[in-house]
Write an enzyme that holds these catalytic residues in place. Structure first.
Site, PDB file in Angstrom:
ATOM      1  N   GLU A 116       8.430  13.334  40.843  1.00 17.16           N
ATOM      2  CA  GLU A 116       9.735  12.652  40.816  1.00 17.16           C
ATOM      3  C   GLU A 116      10.065  12.260  39.383  1.00 17.16           C
ATOM      4  O   GLU A 116       9.183  12.221  38.534  1.00 17.16           O
ATOM      5  CB  GLU A 116       9.656  11.343  41.621  1.00 17.16           C
ATOM      6  CG  GLU A 116       9.273  11.502  43.041  1.00 17.16           C
ATOM      7  CD  GLU A 116       8.827  10.179  43.664  1.00 17.16           C
ATOM      8  OE1 GLU A 116       8.943   9.125  43.010  1.00 17.16           O
ATOM      9  OE2 GLU A 116       8.366  10.233  44.799  1.00 17.16           O
ATOM     10  N   LYS A 118      10.601   9.705  36.451  1.00 13.63           N
ATOM     11  CA  LYS A 118      10.211   8.334  36.150  1.00 13.63           C
ATOM     12  C   LYS A 118      11.470   7.653  35.619  1.00 13.63           C
ATOM     13  O   LYS A 118      11.874   7.874  34.473  1.00 13.63           O
ATOM     14  CB  LYS A 118       9.085   8.304  35.109  1.00 13.63           C
ATOM     15  CG  LYS A 118       8.581   6.899  34.875  1.00 13.63           C
ATOM     16  CD  LYS A 118       7.339   6.910  34.017  1.00 13.63           C
ATOM     17  CE  LYS A 118       6.658   5.565  33.934  1.00 13.63           C
ATOM     18  NZ  LYS A 118       7.497   4.384  33.924  1.00 13.63           N
ATOM     19  N   ASP A 120      13.961   5.130  34.096  1.00 20.16           N
ATOM     20  CA  ASP A 120      13.746   4.140  33.044  1.00 20.16           C
ATOM     21  C   ASP A 120      14.678   2.953  33.266  1.00 20.16           C
ATOM     22  O   ASP A 120      15.763   2.879  32.686  1.00 20.16           O
ATOM     23  CB  ASP A 120      14.000   4.790  31.676  1.00 20.16           C
ATOM     24  CG  ASP A 120      13.400   3.969  30.558  1.00 20.16           C
ATOM     25  OD1 ASP A 120      12.663   3.000  30.859  1.00 20.16           O
ATOM     26  OD2 ASP A 120      13.658   4.298  29.389  1.00 20.16           O
ATOM     27  N   TYR A 228      12.028   4.887  45.531  1.00 20.86           N
ATOM     28  CA  TYR A 228      10.951   5.871  45.498  1.00 20.86           C
ATOM     29  C   TYR A 228       9.679   5.482  46.244  1.00 20.86           C
ATOM     30  O   TYR A 228       8.670   6.157  46.106  1.00 20.86           O
ATOM     31  CB  TYR A 228      10.601   6.265  44.070  1.00 20.86           C
ATOM     32  CG  TYR A 228      10.433   5.091  43.102  1.00 20.86           C
ATOM     33  CD1 TYR A 228       9.396   4.180  43.258  1.00 20.86           C
ATOM     34  CD2 TYR A 228      11.304   4.926  42.038  1.00 20.86           C
ATOM     35  CE1 TYR A 228       9.242   3.123  42.389  1.00 20.86           C
ATOM     36  CE2 TYR A 228      11.161   3.869  41.152  1.00 20.86           C
ATOM     37  CZ  TYR A 228      10.138   2.975  41.332  1.00 20.86           C
ATOM     38  OH  TYR A 228       9.987   1.936  40.470  1.00 20.86           O
ATOM     39  N   LYS A 315       4.499  10.883  30.469  1.00 21.87           N
ATOM     40  CA  LYS A 315       5.609  10.386  29.641  1.00 21.87           C
ATOM     41  C   LYS A 315       6.086  11.480  28.699  1.00 21.87           C
ATOM     42  O   LYS A 315       5.275  12.120  28.023  1.00 21.87           O
ATOM     43  CB  LYS A 315       5.132   9.194  28.803  1.00 21.87           C
ATOM     44  CG  LYS A 315       4.805   7.965  29.625  1.00 21.87           C
ATOM     45  CD  LYS A 315       6.073   7.215  29.947  1.00 21.87           C
ATOM     46  CE  LYS A 315       5.921   5.735  29.963  1.00 21.87           C
ATOM     47  NZ  LYS A 315       5.781   4.946  28.872  1.00 21.87           N
ATOM     48  N   CYS A 409      33.988  -5.478   1.083  1.00 23.67           N
ATOM     49  CA  CYS A 409      34.529  -4.695   2.195  1.00 23.67           C
ATOM     50  C   CYS A 409      35.011  -3.331   1.684  1.00 23.67           C
ATOM     51  O   CYS A 409      35.771  -3.266   0.713  1.00 23.67           O
ATOM     52  CB  CYS A 409      35.682  -5.454   2.841  1.00 23.67           C
ATOM     53  SG  CYS A 409      36.496  -4.513   4.135  1.00 23.67           S
ATOM     54  N   CYS A 427      33.628  -9.046   7.087  1.00 24.07           N
ATOM     55  CA  CYS A 427      34.681  -9.158   6.089  1.00 24.07           C
ATOM     56  C   CYS A 427      35.568 -10.314   6.531  1.00 24.07           C
ATOM     57  O   CYS A 427      36.151 -10.270   7.612  1.00 24.07           O
ATOM     58  CB  CYS A 427      35.502  -7.867   6.015  1.00 24.07           C
ATOM     59  SG  CYS A 427      37.064  -8.115   5.136  1.00 24.07           S
ATOM     60  N   CYS A 433      42.969  -7.250   6.003  1.00 19.87           N
ATOM     61  CA  CYS A 433      42.118  -6.057   5.989  1.00 19.87           C
ATOM     62  C   CYS A 433      42.627  -5.064   7.054  1.00 19.87           C
ATOM     63  O   CYS A 433      42.625  -5.382   8.249  1.00 19.87           O
ATOM     64  CB  CYS A 433      40.681  -6.508   6.267  1.00 19.87           C
ATOM     65  SG  CYS A 433      39.485  -5.193   6.302  1.00 19.87           S
TER      66      CYS A 433
END
Ligand code: IVH
Length: 677
Positions: A116, A118, A120, A228, A315, A409, A427, A433
């Site tokens: 199956e 894994k 995460d 699962y 893994k 900036c 900034c 800006c």
């Protein structure tokens, strides 16, 4: 049509069953048969009936998916079956060793494996009793975890009721709560939009979401859950495969990518396939779990102290590639936050060409020890933007300069600032800006805010560059003739835009509050603030203590609101929006309804935790009965409502000032809501 209670009960049962079925089709097997609109109509009918007949509202009704419960503290629950972990392997060799160990322990029979993904995410155990969802517990330390039922109820793919007849009376099903990539990206965009730092990956985002106190917010984030493993007394299955097939038939989301493998070579074939193919899945996986399929063989193999001998996790190695750093550029967001971005020599990684990678902030650049022209390693998980994980100093030219974060900036030349404890540079030239001006206008006009059609980012750029619009309030003095003078606009598009701006004057207050762009005030917080303070004026007047009394508001948000209105320019802007006729208070229809005058003229303060209603509900009840919510105990306070675990300071003060202290039950009695028992 009016119904009696019996008819309503029948219709509610029928609607619930239908809605459960549509939820299953949409969220579990991805095969919807009705439109979203049709679904909403059925749901609305159900909600209407449940409001009309509140005694018929059940906790597992499909209407309960939207959340609304506020959990102050998650209860600790001891797992019925300990939640173990899995041994990890990283190579073919180690996997063959695992197979050898098993063959040694079961020498006389063939061993079948089941492979199956894994997943995460965050491990979860769901308990069902008599076909109904009972509770959900996180892994915790494996022995005991947190009861996160209220939040798990909002996950559409988790059945609240099992309609299949053949499921056991009581069982636990375990799986993984994940945040799909699409929901993760959207969530991080929203966070960036209000100046929150993004989650690093979908797993962290899922874990953070599962621990939110407000389940309505959890509902919006679109978690998902893959299952699962089944646990229970005398389950009628002899293999893991049968158990998963049954779970799937009962309506649980079980990945269809599971496979039976007859040999370790089959297993390796599965792993090789998914090492690449996983990159196209809509969620993160970090490996493959390999389990012995037959339960009798599982029993024979047994467990070590921490994990089963009958299963192992393989893994995957992160996908990485090395390339050259060309330059670092700096993006300026609407809040003025500066994000450094690495521009790279294009390199193939996990099926796409990577040219840019996020560098997050100045600390990250320092941590990597990044130099000009460095050879860098890029890695990609499920996220769209890859990250740089390391450099190769050995390949660096001796005269290569270290990358220093910019001091001014890149857009307007203003000296950048970085506040204590913050990772990001900003900034401060918010009014001058250009990307900040444009970003604020885009945020203001967005669908979730003022929803002004016809104002995409290119149009905003044009209006700002031509000097027609300098801030959000300028939008309300735009004339059609101004637009027609621009090449981009024709009669129809100009009329539409002007009409869109006109229409936005009736957008409700809570969205205006979100639209003005107070840092850390997202749409949810804005809605709660609007309902708490009722008008812009009272929000502006609120001192810090009063702000902290509002739901969802902590130090960070309170400070940000105060800083916003303390800035004369922004205050002026809000005044101009008011002059333009925007909604600056909650519609009286939405304001708390007046139930009685029992508390008229009284000031009440609440402290501690309560059993029968949440603090927010108590605040609402106080207002509904004509009372006022005070933030701290003063000479003007009439009652202090003391819940459980209230700190001594308010009680002491009340005693000193002679303020009457009442319990939760006494309060409910006062407003006529005490129950007979
Ligand atoms: S079975 C007795 N199957 O990986 C162990 N776990 O490292 C039962 N996980 O805590 C776990 N996908 O959170 C199993 N298909 C899968 C899984 C899976 C992800 C997680 C789970 C577990 C951890 C173990």
């Amino acid at each position: 049509m009016t119904m009696n209670q019996m008819e309503a009960a029948v219709r509610i049962a029928q609607l619930s069953k239908e809605l459960d079925e549509h939820n299953y089709r949409y969220y579990v097997i991805n095969q919807p048969v009705i439109s979203d609109r049709e679904f909403d109509l059925l749901l609305e009918e159900l909600i209407r009936l449940e409001i009309q007949f509140p005694e018929l509202l059940l906790p597992d009704s499909p209407s309960q998916r939207v959340g609304g419960t506020v959990t102050r503290e998650f209860k600790t629950v001891v797992h019925k079956y300990p939640m173990l972990s899995l041994g990890n392997t990283y190579s073919e060799e180690e996997l063959r060793d695992f197979n050898e160990r098993i063959i040694k322990l079961i020498p006389d029979e063939p061993v079948q494996y089941i492979c199956e993904h894994k997943f995460d995410g965050v491990a979860i155990g769901l308990t069902y009793i008599k076909g109904k969802f009972a509770y959900a517990v996180t892994r915790g330390d494996g022995i005991q975890g947190d009861d996160v039922s209220a939040n798990v109820r909002t996950i559409r793919s988790v059945p609240l009721q099992i309609h299949a007849a053949n499921c056991p009376d009581e069982f636990e099903i375990r799986g993984e709560i994940i945040l799909p990539h699409s929901a993760f990206e959207r969530m991080n965009e929203e966070r960036a939009d209000i100046g929150e730092s993004p989650f690093a990956n979908p797993r962290n985002a899922a874990a953070g979401t599962l621990k939110l106190q407000d389940s309505a917010e959890v509902a919006r984030r679109k978690l998902d859950c893959y299952l699962y493993a089944l646990y229970g007394k005398e389950l009628p299955f002899s293999t893991h495969e049968e158990a998963l097939n049954a779970a799937s038939a009962w309506g649980f989301k079980v990945s269809n990518d599971r496979r039976i493998c007859q040999s370790i070579d089959d297993v390796l074939g599965y792993i090789r396939h998914w090492d690449q193919a996983r990159l196209h899945l809509p969620f993160d996986t970090d490996g493959v779990v390999i389990k012995v399929n037959h339960f009798l063989q599982q029993e024979e193999l047994g467990y070590t102290a921490k994990s089963p001998r009958w299963a192992i996790a393989y893994k995957f190695k992160a996908q990485s590639a090395s390339t050259l750093l060309r330059s670092v550029s700096y993006q300026v967001g609407r809040t003025g936050a500066i994000t450094p971005v690495a521009n790279l020599d294009p390199v193939q990684l996990a099926g796409t060409t990577v040219k840019r990678a996020s560098l997050h902030n100045a600390d990250q650049i320092l941590k990597l020890g990044l130099h000009e022209g460095d050879t860098v390693w890029v890695e990609k998980g499920g996220e769209i933007i890859p990250k740089i994980t390391g450099t190769e100093p050995a390949k660096r030219k001796p005269d290569a300069q270290a990358i220093h974060f910019i001091e001014v900036c890149p857009e307007c030349g203003t000296r950048l600032i970085r506040q204590e404890g913050e990772a990001q540079h900003y900034c401060p030239n918010s009014s001058g800006c250009p990307p900040q001006i444009k970003g604020r206008i885009e945020h203001f006009t967005a669908r979730k805010a003022m929803n002004i059609d016809g104002l995409g980012s290119e149009t905003v750029d044009l209006l700002v560059d031509k000097g027609l619009v300098r801030d959000i309030a300028d939008l309300y003095s735009l004339k059609k003739s101004d637009l027609l003078a621009l090449e981009r606009f024709a009669e129809k598009s100009a009329t539409n835009l002007i009409q869109g701006i006109e229409d936005s004057r009736s957008v409700p207050f809570e969205r205006v509050l979100f639209a003005i762009g107070i840092r850390f005030v997202g749409d949810t917080v804005a809605r709660k603030l609007a309902r708490h303070f009722l008008s812009m004026e009272s929000l502006i007047q609120a001192d810090k203590a009063a702000l902290l009394e509002a739901p969802e508001v902590g130090e960070k948000i309170a400070d940000s609101i105060q800083a916003f209105f303390a800035d004369p320019m922004r205050k002026k802007l809000v005044d101009r929006l008011q002059e333009a006729g925007l909604c600056m208070a909650i519609d009286p229809g939405e304001a708390p309804k007046r139930v009685s005058d029992r508390l008229a003229g009284k000031v009440l303060v609440i402290t501690g935790t309560f059993e029968q209603h949440s603090r927010d509900e108590y605040k609402q009840i106080i207002e509904e009965h004509g009372g006022k919510n005070g933030s701290g105990v003063t000479g003007k306070t009439d009652y202090l409502i003391a819940g459980k675990d209230c700190g001594p300071s308010k009680l002491d003060k009340a005693a000193k000032l002679g303020v009457k202290v009442i319990s939760e039950v006494q309060f409910l009695d006062l407003v006529g809501l005490a129950t007979a028992d």
